[in-house]
Design an enzyme around this catalytic site. Structure first.
Site, mmCIF file in Angstrom:
data_model
loop_
_atom_site.group_PDB
_atom_site.id
_atom_site.type_symbol
_atom_site.label_atom_id
_atom_site.label_comp_id
_atom_site.label_asym_id
_atom_site.label_seq_id
_atom_site.Cartn_x
_atom_site.Cartn_y
_atom_site.Cartn_z
ATOM 1 N N CYS A 1 109.601 60.093 19.421
ATOM 2 C CA CYS A 1 109.627 60.865 18.181
ATOM 3 C C CYS A 1 108.210 61.238 17.757
ATOM 4 O O CYS A 1 107.929 62.404 17.444
ATOM 5 C CB CYS A 1 110.342 60.066 17.097
ATOM 6 S SG CYS A 1 109.865 58.336 16.959
ATOM 7 N N TYR A 2 107.299 60.269 17.722
ATOM 8 C CA TYR A 2 105.925 60.581 17.324
ATOM 9 C C TYR A 2 105.297 61.617 18.258
ATOM 10 O O TYR A 2 104.723 62.603 17.787
ATOM 11 C CB TYR A 2 105.067 59.310 17.290
ATOM 12 C CG TYR A 2 105.387 58.337 16.188
ATOM 13 C CD1 TYR A 2 105.231 58.688 14.842
ATOM 14 C CD2 TYR A 2 105.797 57.032 16.466
ATOM 15 C CE1 TYR A 2 105.502 57.771 13.820
ATOM 16 C CE2 TYR A 2 106.065 56.119 15.458
ATOM 17 C CZ TYR A 2 105.916 56.484 14.130
ATOM 18 O OH TYR A 2 106.169 55.583 13.133
#
Lengths: 345, 345, 345, 345
Positions: A153-154
């Site tokens: 996600c990051y």
């Protein structure tokens, strides 16, 4: 048209639940198997009460040794890091296509994996097969892949704005500060004291330092896709909300208006990338519940500025991008079954 | 000992309410006057239901033209920026001592005020009187001051760790990144759509760019107290919690262990400054409801690192530090009436 | 098939925003007009940042005196109570069909309206036209109606379980306790101090007593559809969450297992009504983001018990049921464009 | 005056942490021993980061078999239900005074305990010693007791308003509906999936039915102190906030104005009981962080009405009332070390 049957392994975590919600409402995929080893034998609806389709709610959760029927060509693995690799090896051997939401195949070598995850990779021989599934920037490679490594996600929130700027040499790659904030669902559904409601609510904290494992993924793909060695200083935080992720990216070496022009040009036809007008910054409310990445930027000096990039960590940051990739892999319209609308308020 | 009577102007905002809570339980101060122009004539307890003392709850809120009795030597002004200056001028003329929680006298000149607040300062002649009340670093100047300018919340969270490092030349002052996150109470109690529960809950956003007005305050006092011109890049965010503030400070030009030694030495006897063991980072849960500033740090590279500084924006960031300063000004033990315990969970 | 063009008046409140999200993704309706008098001239996307379709985001919000094109046969009015009636009268005269999300036509007479809303009804002559749109229990009347009065959120959550029990005389109608809890989005998007984040977060309160205006709606339709005069004691609460509504219904005069049999039989084929196994109670997580009403019950004594009924106040409690009704009115499959899946976590 | 040394067993749960916060700032008690079997050997500050006093933060958490020094006359036991009884028996034998925050001695007989907790009581012989510590109504019995059973949170919120009405026969005792809502800290600090942030946030649920174990405690003390057999229907809910508890009490058989007169008269000199003006209802914001119980009421019909009673579940519902009782037991001013101010916002 018959819907393509799919399996989900690790169906009862948060990304698994989101896969169920999206796939059951997808016109071209059909959920045919749900694996959840620790909950085996229960009905799916007992463990995930949000399921709206009684037929899916009544499906029995399968143990990890239950064979997956031959008729299922696509498997989504939403298992913990480290637990995926051996299972995937077996699936690949059986000719399945696999979309892996874990970190097990996100790296370019088992060496990087070792550094980031502090463990020997169990199946290094599969690395050559794996395609990193950052949809908008890897479409051609994704189409025919057998093993898709769905991005973290990051990294997704960072790489989408960063890579075009690296490619065009519009920023200084030597000191990129990424200050990210994630909703708590990103930490998963395990029963841990530090994730209890009263420990998260009305508080926030940084974690994962000195170097979060996503930092390797970021730097590796910044270099591979951006063409420059990037020195990324990444500090993630957990904040008291369920969904949503914001990366505040502090950059030097160019002007934000040039960045804006490049990102507008790069993503002008992308249904899931929103570049805001110059000077406007997104809230995570722009994207919560949608597969959209919303990006804004502003100069804070002659030669420096800030980019804010927002995604829903469970959608564009996990299950949504996984389905976007599945659409690409199976030749469906890329937006099928995915919304660009945020659920708001 | 008789308690010293005090007045609070702007008593019904969030900082005003916090002043009431703290001062009514303070052994040496006594609330004798509550001003709240827009709520004049109401009982305090109608507007602030948290008041626990019926005598205070029954006090009538006064209009701004109601004279403050001569017997009151100390006035806390918790008015909006710009609304304080003229009222303070009149109080000062009447020989009162004033602790101003607004920004009106936080700057060193009316020129900086003009740049930061985009308005001519109404009483520039008072600047020489004003003392910037960063308690731990300004004690000697605070003792006898008549007009105390209580620091902003963001600057407090930053300057406490930053100034000793600047003084000792342990960091590069040319590129200091301050990525701050504030609870929503920092935005005040005005009825604005963008502060409604449903607009804040489950979302977060950056704001105030390209240059938030606290940025001037930060740079001015970094230079004045730290002795170096500092180039501070400040990005504030609002997050879905009521209280709490975290500044994640990205620094270069030295090693975090050296920073740690300096901060430990500087603050070793300070009851409200907590320097965590090297490598540990605070959560806002460490400080919520307390007057404490909790600071941790870690190296993220050879020559760079991160400092995380947490305060409760309504306490050390506003009303708590105001009372700490009042204690200094009136010769009371500095911790009187203030807790270093967080209210947790 | 061409999509039917529709208009939304009051497009920028929370129910308006939810209508936009649902209608723009509906295969058979097409948003052709957005009215928002107080925001006229702005782009929709400026005011509702969650909009995912640039074409809709770029639509200009219209003033209330902008004529609605003849080509639009269906108007959704999401205006404040009292503001709808005259506008609706004009729309009806022009031959439009109207789905009104306000309370203006939910009552059976202007007399009840006067009691509940403390105001003379401006258009009592329209009452005979209006159909109360509790979808599952009013389908036949809804099909051909010109003016649909979309039910209130609290009444929807109560009447769905209550009416079948009244019809079968399985409970005592003389003392029905309805203790309801609503997410804050039910209070609307007006800038009011008591709806600020810090006033709602970490607190809860009862409101609307001695008799909330929905109490009249509840009793009127309990009698009309249930066939018995019911004495309903209704206490609503506002709690710190954005979406979701739970009515805890305390009943006497029968056994919860009999209630369960009846409700299972009544709703067995309803896609949006979930009757949980006897003894299980729903959370609002079962329904958040879906158009589902989830109902559970349990006996707490020989002759008394509790029913818990959960909806998403913005979906089955407002915009979702409005679209369900639009589907009925235009002959579409009733579930079109609506999900029974909750968005969870 | 020397401070009286006290011990806390079960120091690292939420009620334990709250005891530490309150006792360390109490002028007459001094924390001399902290027990936390599962965390033995750690520093208290590692496990409870909110501790503001370094001396307390550095205390080592003790195993349950570490002897408590003879010099400590008072022990607070904040252990799970069932784990307290045997330890207390030993403490009592050693002449200690004990304030037990568990349920182990809240009942009048081991028979009720068996029904409520589904377990044989391990030390029934201690029942005659135990005093039920509802401070305002049991003061005389509390003064000299050796074993104080601190009341449950839900019973406290109910019994304070209910008992005077039963005593005066102002309500019908045959059908009392108590619909209660609790913040999540009431569920404790154990690592359970259903208490994770994402499972609680943005949702709510009822639990504990058909008969929550506090129901026995409520009925037993309603009868014992109120003098009437009361038939209490109790439904508790968990809601997304950390602290705070509201009981909405639906009553028949009298007029709320008569109830109001009685409660005003009963509690007129009580520093921790706030009876609001007739017709006003409290929010949990009235009491969050304070030891106050705030009570309001209104008639909803001729012969029926609603009482709303709010407490902070960790203060008046647990640790606050425990210290209030300790003050009574040791002859200190009853309000010492306790605030009637809510921490708000």
């Amino acid at each position: 048209m018959n819907r393509t049957p799919v399996a989900i392994l690790g169906a009862t975590g948060y990304t698994g639940a989101e896969l169920i919600r999206l796939l059951d409402q997808h016109p071209h995929f059909e959920i045919a198997y749900l694996g959840a080893h620790s909950q085996q034998g229960k009905r799916a609806g007992e463990v995930i009460t949000s399921i709206g389709n009684p037929a899916i709610a009544n499906m029995i959760l399968q143990a990890s040794d239950t064979p997956i029927p031959d008729s299922i060509p696509l498997i989504f693995t939403a298992l913990p890091h480290g637990a995926s690799a051996n299972i995937i090896a077996s699936l690949i051997n059986n000719g399945k296509r696999v979309i892996d939401l874990s970190a097990d195949f996100r790296h370019q070598s088992s060496q990087t994996y070792l550094e980031a995850y502090q463990a020997e990779h169990p199946c290094p021989e599969l690395f050559p097969l794996a395609i990193y599934g950052l949809s908008e920037l890897q479409r051609d490679r994704i189409k025919n892949c057998q093993l898709l490594a769905n991005p973290g996600c990051y990294p997704t929130s960072l790489l989408l704005p960063l890579i075009p700027l690296l490619q065009k040499r519009l920023i200084d790659p030597n000191y990129i500060i990424v200050d990210s904030k994630s909703g708590t669902s990103g930490a998963g559904r395990s029963a841990k004291t530090n994730l209890l409601y009263c420990e998260i609510n009305e508080g926030m904290s940084a974690y994962g330092l000195p170097r979060h494992r996503h930092n390797w993924e970021m730097e590796e793909w910044a270099q591979c896709l951006g063409g420059l060695t990037a020195n990324i200083h990444f500090v993630p935080h957990i904040i008291p909300m369920t969904r949503g992720m914001m990366s505040t990216i502090h950059l030097q070496g160019g002007h934000a208006q040039a960045w804006h022009e490049t990102l507008c040009a790069t993503y002008q036809n992308e249904p899931f990338i929103q570049i805001l007008p110059y000077g406007e910054l997104p809230s995570t409310h722009h994207v919560r519940g949608s597969n959209r990445c919303s990006i804004g930027m502003i100069a804070t000096g002659e030669n420096c500025g800030v980019i804010v990039s927002c995604i829903d960590n469970l959608l564009k940051g996990a299950s949504g991008q996984a389905i976007q990739n599945a659409n690409i892999m199976f030749g469906f319209e890329e937006t099928t079954g995915l919304s660009s609308y945020a659920t708001w308020p």
